[in-house]
Design an enzyme around this catalytic site. Structure first.
Site, short mmCIF file in Angstrom:
data_model
loop_
_atom_site.label_atom_id
_atom_site.label_comp_id
_atom_site.label_asym_id
_atom_site.label_seq_id
_atom_site.Cartn_x
_atom_site.Cartn_y
_atom_site.Cartn_z
N VAL A 98 -8.12 18.13 47.69
CA VAL A 98 -8.57 19.51 47.88
C VAL A 98 -7.45 20.36 47.27
O VAL A 98 -6.42 20.56 47.90
CB VAL A 98 -8.82 19.84 49.37
N PRO A 99 -7.64 20.82 46.04
CA PRO A 99 -6.54 21.28 45.18
C PRO A 99 -5.92 22.63 45.53
O PRO A 99 -6.05 23.61 44.79
CB PRO A 99 -7.19 21.31 43.80
N CYS A 100 -5.17 22.67 46.60
CA CYS A 100 -4.48 23.91 46.98
C CYS A 100 -3.35 24.24 46.00
O CYS A 100 -2.91 25.39 45.94
CB CYS A 100 -3.97 23.84 48.41
N HIS A 101 -2.91 23.28 45.21
CA HIS A 101 -1.87 23.56 44.22
C HIS A 101 -2.36 24.51 43.13
O HIS A 101 -1.56 25.12 42.44
CB HIS A 101 -1.36 22.25 43.58
N ARG A 102 -3.66 24.70 43.02
CA ARG A 102 -4.23 25.61 42.00
C ARG A 102 -4.24 27.06 42.45
O ARG A 102 -4.67 27.93 41.70
CB ARG A 102 -5.64 25.16 41.65
#
Length: 131
Positions: A98-102
């Site tokens: 779940v790409p919270c780094h984006r």
């Protein structure tokens, strides 16, 4: 740690570790630059309320792209909840998948990341190189 997760979610984590094989394979493919999205059943029981809503929006930020905390807050239906988006990202139980780094600051700076700024930059660089 596994005992705690087993108590909160299910003892299957300890009793059937092979169930994680598909997730491990997909994560390996991601880091090798061969996977841009994950196709896994996700259990969001560790996130509730607005945090859960935010996590639902994160996969919509495309591979190699970013969105500001404000954009995510607006997409989640609470445009003024920018800090709450940061908290949702910081407590994401499924980072990378779940790409919270984006999610970055409106001024283009990285902002926080549970793995630290170097890890966040590395993930974004991986996606830009592989895109």
């Amino acid at each position: 740690m596994l005992q705690t997760l087993a108590a909160q979610l299910s003892p299957r984590i300890l009793n059937a570790p092979a169930r994680l094989d598909a997730a491990a394979r997909q994560v390996e493919e991601y880091f090798a630059g061969r996977r841009r999205a994950f196709d896994l059943p996700l259990d969001f029981r560790l996130s509730r309320g607005f945090r859960r809503i935010v996590l639902g929006h994160l996969p919509g930020i495309g591979y190699g792209h970013t969105a500001s905390y404000a954009v995510v807050a607006a997409a989640a239906g609470r445009p003024r909840a920018v800090r709450a988006v940061g908290t949702a990202c910081a407590t994401n139980p499924l980072p990378v998948v779940v790409p919270c780094h984006r999610v970055i600051r409106a001024d283009g700076r990285l902002g926080g990341y549970a793995g630290g700024p170097a890890a966040k930059q590395a993930l974004l660089t991986l996606e830009l190189v592989s895109a």
